[in-house]
Design a protein around this motif. Structure first.
Motif, PDB file in Angstrom:
ATOM      1  N   ILE A 310      -4.753 -14.178  -2.738  1.00 46.68           N
ATOM      2  CA  ILE A 310      -4.016 -13.121  -3.434  1.00 46.68           C
ATOM      3  C   ILE A 310      -3.026 -12.564  -2.415  1.00 46.68           C
ATOM      4  O   ILE A 310      -3.359 -11.685  -1.612  1.00 46.68           O
ATOM      5  CB  ILE A 310      -4.952 -12.007  -3.943  1.00 46.68           C
ATOM      6  N   ALA A 311      -1.816 -13.110  -2.419  1.00 45.25           N
ATOM      7  CA  ALA A 311      -0.930 -12.805  -1.295  1.00 45.25           C
ATOM      8  C   ALA A 311       0.489 -13.288  -1.560  1.00 45.25           C
ATOM      9  O   ALA A 311       0.729 -14.140  -2.426  1.00 45.25           O
ATOM     10  CB  ALA A 311      -1.456 -13.477  -0.030  1.00 45.25           C
ATOM     11  N   ARG A 312       1.418 -12.771  -0.778  1.00 49.17           N
ATOM     12  CA  ARG A 312       2.762 -13.319  -0.695  1.00 49.17           C
ATOM     13  C   ARG A 312       2.702 -14.595   0.150  1.00 49.17           C
ATOM     14  O   ARG A 312       1.975 -14.677   1.127  1.00 49.17           O
ATOM     15  CB  ARG A 312       3.705 -12.304  -0.039  1.00 49.17           C
ATOM     16  N   HIS A 313       3.479 -15.600  -0.251  1.00 49.33           N
ATOM     17  CA  HIS A 313       3.543 -16.815   0.539  1.00 49.33           C
ATOM     18  C   HIS A 313       4.225 -16.520   1.873  1.00 49.33           C
ATOM     19  O   HIS A 313       5.266 -15.845   1.909  1.00 49.33           O
ATOM     20  CB  HIS A 313       4.313 -17.903  -0.215  1.00 49.33           C
ATOM     21  N   PRO A 314       3.680 -17.009   2.994  1.00 53.96           N
ATOM     22  CA  PRO A 314       4.222 -16.616   4.300  1.00 53.96           C
ATOM     23  C   PRO A 314       5.625 -17.136   4.598  1.00 53.96           C
ATOM     24  O   PRO A 314       6.342 -16.546   5.410  1.00 53.96           O
ATOM     25  CB  PRO A 314       3.205 -17.198   5.289  1.00 53.96           C
ATOM     26  N   ALA A 350      -5.107  -0.939  -3.283  1.00 51.35           N
ATOM     27  CA  ALA A 350      -6.413  -0.327  -3.520  1.00 51.35           C
ATOM     28  C   ALA A 350      -7.501  -1.006  -2.696  1.00 51.35           C
ATOM     29  O   ALA A 350      -8.528  -0.396  -2.391  1.00 51.35           O
ATOM     30  CB  ALA A 350      -6.750  -0.402  -5.005  1.00 51.35           C
ATOM     31  N   LEU A 351      -7.304  -2.280  -2.358  1.00 49.47           N
ATOM     32  CA  LEU A 351      -8.238  -3.029  -1.524  1.00 49.47           C
ATOM     33  C   LEU A 351      -7.498  -3.543  -0.301  1.00 49.47           C
ATOM     34  O   LEU A 351      -6.290  -3.793  -0.356  1.00 49.47           O
ATOM     35  CB  LEU A 351      -8.814  -4.220  -2.300  1.00 49.47           C
ATOM     36  N   ASP A 352      -8.224  -3.751   0.773  1.00 51.81           N
ATOM     37  CA  ASP A 352      -7.634  -4.357   1.963  1.00 51.81           C
ATOM     38  C   ASP A 352      -7.228  -5.790   1.618  1.00 51.81           C
ATOM     39  O   ASP A 352      -8.080  -6.625   1.278  1.00 51.81           O
ATOM     40  CB  ASP A 352      -8.664  -4.354   3.091  1.00 51.81           C
ATOM     41  N   PRO A 353      -5.950  -6.135   1.705  1.00 49.90           N
ATOM     42  CA  PRO A 353      -5.515  -7.474   1.295  1.00 49.90           C
ATOM     43  C   PRO A 353      -5.790  -8.559   2.334  1.00 49.90           C
ATOM     44  O   PRO A 353      -5.645  -9.755   2.029  1.00 49.90           O
ATOM     45  CB  PRO A 353      -4.008  -7.291   1.098  1.00 49.90           C
ATOM     46  N   THR A 354      -6.204  -8.190   3.527  1.00 47.86           N
ATOM     47  CA  THR A 354      -6.305  -9.148   4.631  1.00 47.86           C
ATOM     48  C   THR A 354      -7.165 -10.371   4.308  1.00 47.86           C
ATOM     49  O   THR A 354      -6.756 -11.504   4.598  1.00 47.86           O
ATOM     50  CB  THR A 354      -6.846  -8.441   5.890  1.00 47.86           C
ATOM     51  N   PRO A 355      -8.372 -10.222   3.707  1.00 50.82           N
ATOM     52  CA  PRO A 355      -9.212 -11.409   3.501  1.00 50.82           C
ATOM     53  C   PRO A 355      -8.635 -12.417   2.524  1.00 50.82           C
ATOM     54  O   PRO A 355      -9.091 -13.572   2.497  1.00 50.82           O
ATOM     55  CB  PRO A 355     -10.523 -10.817   2.956  1.00 50.82           C
ATOM     56  N   TYR A 356      -7.654 -12.023   1.716  1.00 47.35           N
ATOM     57  CA  TYR A 356      -7.143 -12.885   0.660  1.00 47.35           C
ATOM     58  C   TYR A 356      -5.799 -13.528   1.019  1.00 47.35           C
ATOM     59  O   TYR A 356      -5.207 -14.240   0.205  1.00 47.35           O
ATOM     60  CB  TYR A 356      -7.002 -12.076  -0.639  1.00 47.35           C
ATOM     61  N   ALA A 357      -5.318 -13.292   2.237  1.00 44.08           N
ATOM     62  CA  ALA A 357      -4.049 -13.857   2.681  1.00 44.08           C
ATOM     63  C   ALA A 357      -4.165 -15.379   2.789  1.00 44.08           C
ATOM     64  O   ALA A 357      -5.259 -15.936   2.965  1.00 44.08           O
ATOM     65  CB  ALA A 357      -3.653 -13.264   4.024  1.00 44.08           C
ATOM     66  N   ASN A 359      -3.324 -17.321   5.136  1.00 48.89           N
ATOM     67  CA  ASN A 359      -3.757 -17.787   6.454  1.00 48.89           C
ATOM     68  C   ASN A 359      -5.044 -17.109   6.926  1.00 48.89           C
ATOM     69  O   ASN A 359      -5.418 -17.235   8.099  1.00 48.89           O
ATOM     70  CB  ASN A 359      -2.651 -17.573   7.487  1.00 48.89           C
ATOM     71  N   ALA A 360      -5.746 -16.391   6.044  1.00 47.62           N
ATOM     72  CA  ALA A 360      -6.981 -15.725   6.430  1.00 47.62           C
ATOM     73  C   ALA A 360      -8.088 -16.770   6.620  1.00 47.62           C
ATOM     74  O   ALA A 360      -8.135 -17.774   5.905  1.00 47.62           O
ATOM     75  CB  ALA A 360      -7.418 -14.722   5.370  1.00 47.62           C
ATOM     76  N   PRO A 361      -8.989 -16.568   7.573  1.00 47.74           N
ATOM     77  CA  PRO A 361     -10.088 -17.526   7.745  1.00 47.74           C
ATOM     78  C   PRO A 361     -11.014 -17.505   6.541  1.00 47.74           C
ATOM     79  O   PRO A 361     -11.334 -16.457   5.998  1.00 47.74           O
ATOM     80  CB  PRO A 361     -10.805 -17.015   8.999  1.00 47.74           C
ATOM     81  N   ARG A 362     -11.422 -18.686   6.124  1.00 54.67           N
ATOM     82  CA  ARG A 362     -12.371 -18.844   5.026  1.00 54.67           C
ATOM     83  C   ARG A 362     -13.461 -19.787   5.498  1.00 54.67           C
ATOM     84  O   ARG A 362     -13.179 -20.886   5.927  1.00 54.67           O
ATOM     85  CB  ARG A 362     -11.684 -19.408   3.770  1.00 54.67           C
ATOM     86  N   GLY A 363     -14.723 -19.356   5.333  1.00 51.33           N
ATOM     87  CA  GLY A 363     -15.873 -19.986   5.899  1.00 51.33           C
ATOM     88  C   GLY A 363     -15.897 -21.452   6.125  1.00 51.33           C
ATOM     89  O   GLY A 363     -15.207 -22.208   5.577  1.00 51.33           O
TER      90      GLY A 363
END
Length: 363
Positions: A310-314, A350-357, A359-363
């Motif tokens: 859930i993010a803008r494309h970098p 309303a929520l911290d967008p960082t985990p959904y970027a 380039n965010a790390p995903r398990g």
């Protein structure tokens, strides 16, 4: 030309369109087939992740935010369209004796009422359950929606709000230039907007390969049965060994679902129909008296760790992505749409967008 073009009219695309339209944007919604006929239509509509304590905090936080929005959303949709999404607080029983500590920690952290009940209490809650497990977790506040009705109401609501909806219009390519999205190619020509949002569910990953920094989303098939039952035969939702049962208000009863790595094949199989039917009747013998009304499959959009993008494309300033919700599209939909709208409209999220970027790390 619209302010925003959304590609994909599942629950995520439609909720995103609604959120942006309420904020005053001119929105066009593009769908390759009919509205919301894929994963959004095919799921069960439980307003909770399954085994929620197994998910990262980013999913639990978004699920909690959505749960707080759902009753009002459904009331608004029912009032504006006359279509009742059947938001129902039916409670959820989860058989899981091996994860009591993480479950209790999760429930305490996110303010979810939960208790441990024995088999006699399970029988009291669900008299038709044959040989109930010795113990289960009881979450009385978990609700459900009848997702086909939710989607019908959303479609009518969007039309009333003046969202431009184009069905049977597949996106076939991208027009890019100098880090800017110029439009989407379709069989009818180029469709353009100031900002484009990819919300294509399981198809987002393959489509995004045309982009720099594509997203990692793959389809996972899930098959489901619908029994034509009677009201009040089964009272609550119950999850056991990754299979759930969901009673609807009119007596219909859902049982599912599978997790199958079959690519984009959303066909159903006789073997799975037989296996699901035998398992359902083994747990609830009363179901043998009711016909299987439907058997279908949907393709879930699986991102790593089940965390959506859930993010803008970098690299592309006017392109956003809202996809990859796996089994939780309906659960996370309202909060996911609000976060995407916050980012697109440059509101305080309303929520911290960082985990959904992207380039965010995903398990």
């Amino acid at each position: 030309m619209s302010d925003v073009l959304i590609i994909g009219a599942g629950v995520i695309g439609m909720l995103t369109a609604r959120e942006l339209r309420i904020a005053g944007a001119e929105v066009t919604l593009l769908e390759r087939g009919e509205l919301a006929r894929e994963s959004s239509w095919a799921g069960g509509g439980i307003i909770s992740p399954l085994y929620p304590w197994r998910y990262p905090d980013s999913i639990s936080q978004m699920a909690r935010a959505s749960q707080q929005l759902y009753a009002t959303l459904c009331d608004e949709l029912h009032g504006s369209t006359g279509i009742d999404p059947e938001y129902t607080v039916s409670g959820l029983l989860i058989q899981n004796q091996d994860e009591l500590d993480p479950a209790r920690h999760w429930a305490s952290r996110y303010g979810q009422r939960m208790s441990v009940v024995n088999n006699s209490a399970i029988t009291e809650l669900e008299p038709e359950r044959e040989n109930p497990p010795g113990q289960a977790l009881w979450l009385p506040d978990i609700a459900q929606v009848r997702n086909p009705r939710l989607l019908q109401a959303l479609a009518e609501d969007l039309q009333q709000r003046g969202v431009h909806i184009k069905t049977q219009t597949p996106a076939t390519g991208l027009a890019l230039g100098d880090g800017h999205m110029q439009g989407i190619h379709t069989p009818d020509g180029l469709v353009s907007a100031d900002i484009t949002v990819l919300a294509m569910g399981a198809w987002t990953g393959a489509f995004s390969r045309m982009l720099p920094s594509p997203v990692d989303i793959r389809p996972v098939r899930g098959q489901m049965l619908l029994f034509k039952g009677q009201p009040d035969v089964i009272h609550h939702m119950m999850l056991e060994e990754n299979r759930y049962i969901i009673p609807r208000k009119d007596g219909r009863i859902l049982f599912g679902s599978t997790l199958e790595e079959t690519g984009f094949d959303n066909s159903v199989t006789k073997t799975t129909r037989r296996e699901l039917g035998q398992l359902a009747i083994g747990r609830y013998p009363v179901l043998k008296d009711f016909p299987v009304e439907r058997h279908w499959a949907g393709l879930r959009p699986a991102a790593p760790a089940g965390i959506p993008y859930i993010a803008r494309h970098p690299q592309i300033e006017n392109l956003f992505i809202n996809a990859g919700h796996f089994r939780n599209g309906v659960v996370l939909g309202p909060a996911s749409a609000r976060l995407l709208a916050d980012l697109l409209l440059k509101r305080e999220p309303a929520l911290d967008p960082t985990p959904y970027a992207l380039n965010a790390p995903r398990g």
